[in-house]
Enzyme design. Structure first.
Site, PDB file in Angstrom:
ATOM      1  CG  ASN A   9     -70.376 -22.729  32.207  1.00  0.00           C
ATOM      2  OD1 ASN A   9     -70.140 -24.238  32.158  1.00  0.00           O
ATOM      3  ND2 ASN A   9     -70.681 -22.154  31.006  1.00  0.00           N
ATOM      4  CE  LYS A  11     -67.554 -21.326  29.238  1.00  0.00           C
ATOM      5  NZ  LYS A  11     -67.402 -20.321  28.140  1.00  0.00           N
ATOM      6  CG  HIS A  99     -73.674 -21.325  27.743  1.00  0.00           C
ATOM      7  ND1 HIS A  99     -72.751 -21.032  26.928  1.00  0.00           N
ATOM      8  CD2 HIS A  99     -73.166 -20.860  28.861  1.00  0.00           C
ATOM      9  CE1 HIS A  99     -71.726 -20.293  27.147  1.00  0.00           C
ATOM     10  NE2 HIS A  99     -71.860 -20.171  28.317  1.00  0.00           N
ATOM     11  CD  GLU A 101     -69.416 -21.399  25.476  1.00  0.00           C
ATOM     12  OE1 GLU A 101     -69.364 -22.506  26.079  1.00  0.00           O
ATOM     13  OE2 GLU A 101     -68.562 -20.632  25.653  1.00  0.00           O
ATOM     14  CD  GLU A 169     -73.516 -16.393  30.254  1.00  0.00           C
ATOM     15  OE1 GLU A 169     -72.544 -16.409  31.121  1.00  0.00           O
ATOM     16  OE2 GLU A 169     -73.483 -17.326  29.628  1.00  0.00           O
ATOM     17  N   GLY A 175     -65.744 -15.227  26.979  1.00  0.00           N
ATOM     18  CA  GLY A 175     -64.473 -15.777  26.880  1.00  0.00           C
ATOM     19  C   GLY A 175     -63.555 -14.844  25.886  1.00  0.00           C
ATOM     20  CB  SER A 213     -65.025 -11.028  29.816  1.00  0.00           C
ATOM     21  OG  SER A 213     -64.821 -11.696  28.723  1.00  0.00           O
TER      22      SER A 213
HETATM   23  C1  PEP Z   1     -70.066 -18.457  30.265  1.00  0.00           C
HETATM   24  O1  PEP Z   1     -69.492 -19.081  29.448  1.00  0.00           O
HETATM   25  O2  PEP Z   1     -70.966 -18.659  30.629  1.00  0.00           O
HETATM   26  C2  PEP Z   1     -68.875 -17.164  30.644  1.00  0.00           C
HETATM   27  C3  PEP Z   1     -69.453 -16.294  31.056  1.00  0.00           C
HETATM   28  O3  PEP Z   1     -67.685 -17.500  30.041  1.00  0.00           O
HETATM   29  P1  PEP Z   1     -66.573 -16.231  30.616  1.00  0.00           P
HETATM   30  O4  PEP Z   1     -66.532 -15.857  31.997  1.00  0.00           O
HETATM   31  O5  PEP Z   1     -65.106 -17.167  30.194  1.00  0.00           O
HETATM   32  O6  PEP Z   1     -66.664 -15.196  29.583  1.00  0.00           O
END
Ligand code: PEP
Length: 251
Positions: A9, A11, A99, A101, A169, A175, A213
């Protein structure tokens, strides 16, 4: 064992030049790796502005293209939005919906995520439905209840193992560099597997990704957990070496 899916992703990152370079490098590596390495599915989800250019860069490679969101309607007066048939039209096979976000920044509810997933299915796209608890919910001990509620409410009647992927997630892990323990991930994924089995026949074939992460350094441990069938990767998907190393960490 289910075929793992490693999804990147991107973003809101990338201009044409870097997006094409990253996608081309991943396509080159998958082509070079040939049949022996293709034991997992590789997917990249660039921002909407790069979908057409990235589709060209990965053409004739095993890398798949996905989008990061879609509208719940196929078309119409929805300024700034993109419909699922439009994504399919430019070569997407997948779309991420719900997601955290988008849930947090755009107020997306389980009901809206459900409608977006249904729209994705109607356009023959695979919906990657994201769920996960906040840090407060984890501290309250309600993680399983929260993800169970999101799972039930975010999946439309059309959801099936061939057109849907779940991405667990934890919001606090995205992040942040913080990752649940392997036991904590296993507990959630086992719970989701039980829910998938009881929801519909074939639930054992529904792919359950972990996201939050994931790095080259922790991917092998996470991907070896039972009922973890791949990863949704944010930051580390912006670097070809890191993303490739994660893809190569699948058991
Ligand atoms: C995400 O935004 O789906 C995600 C898993 O981000 P990160 O790997 O940066 O934590």
């Amino acid at each position: 064992m289910l075929r793992p899916l490693i999804a990147g992703n991107w973003k809101m990152n990338g201009r044409r030049a870097d997006g094409i370079a990253l996608a081309s490098e991943l396509a080159r590596r998958t082509r070079r790796a040939g049949g022996a390495e293709l034991t997992r599915d590789l997917l990249i989800c660039p921002p909407a502005t790069l979908l057409v250019a990235v589709a060209q860069a990965i053409a004739d490679s095993p890398v798949s293209l996905g989008a990061q969101d879609c509208h719940s309607a196929a078309s119409g007066a929805h300024t700034g939005d993109v419909g699922a048939p439009m994504l399919a039209d430019v070569g997407c096979r997948y779309v991420i919906v719900g997601h955290s976000e988008r849930r947090a920044n755009h107020g997306e509810s389980d009901q809206l995520v459900n409608a977006k997933a249904a729209a994705a299915h109607a356009a023959s796209l695979v919906a990657i439905v994201c769920i996960g608890e906040t840090e407060a919910e984890r501290n309250d001990g309600t993680t399983l209840a929260v993800v169970g509620r999101q799972f039930a409410a975010s999946l439309p009647a059309s959801a099936a193992p061939d057109n849907t992927v779940i991405a667990y997630e934890p919001v606090w892990a995205i992040g942040s560099g913080r990752v649940p323990t392997e036991m904590e991930i296993a507990a959630v994924h086992d719970h989701l597997r039980t829910l998938a089995r009881s929801r519909a026949p074939g639930g054992e074939r529904l792919r359950l990704l972990y996201g939050g992460s994931v790095k080259a350094s922790n991917a092998a441990g996470i991907l070896a957990i039972a009922n973890v069938n791949g990863a949704l990767v944010g930051g580390a998907s912006l670097n070809a070496d890191d993303f490739w190393a994660i893809a190569c960490s699948c058991p």
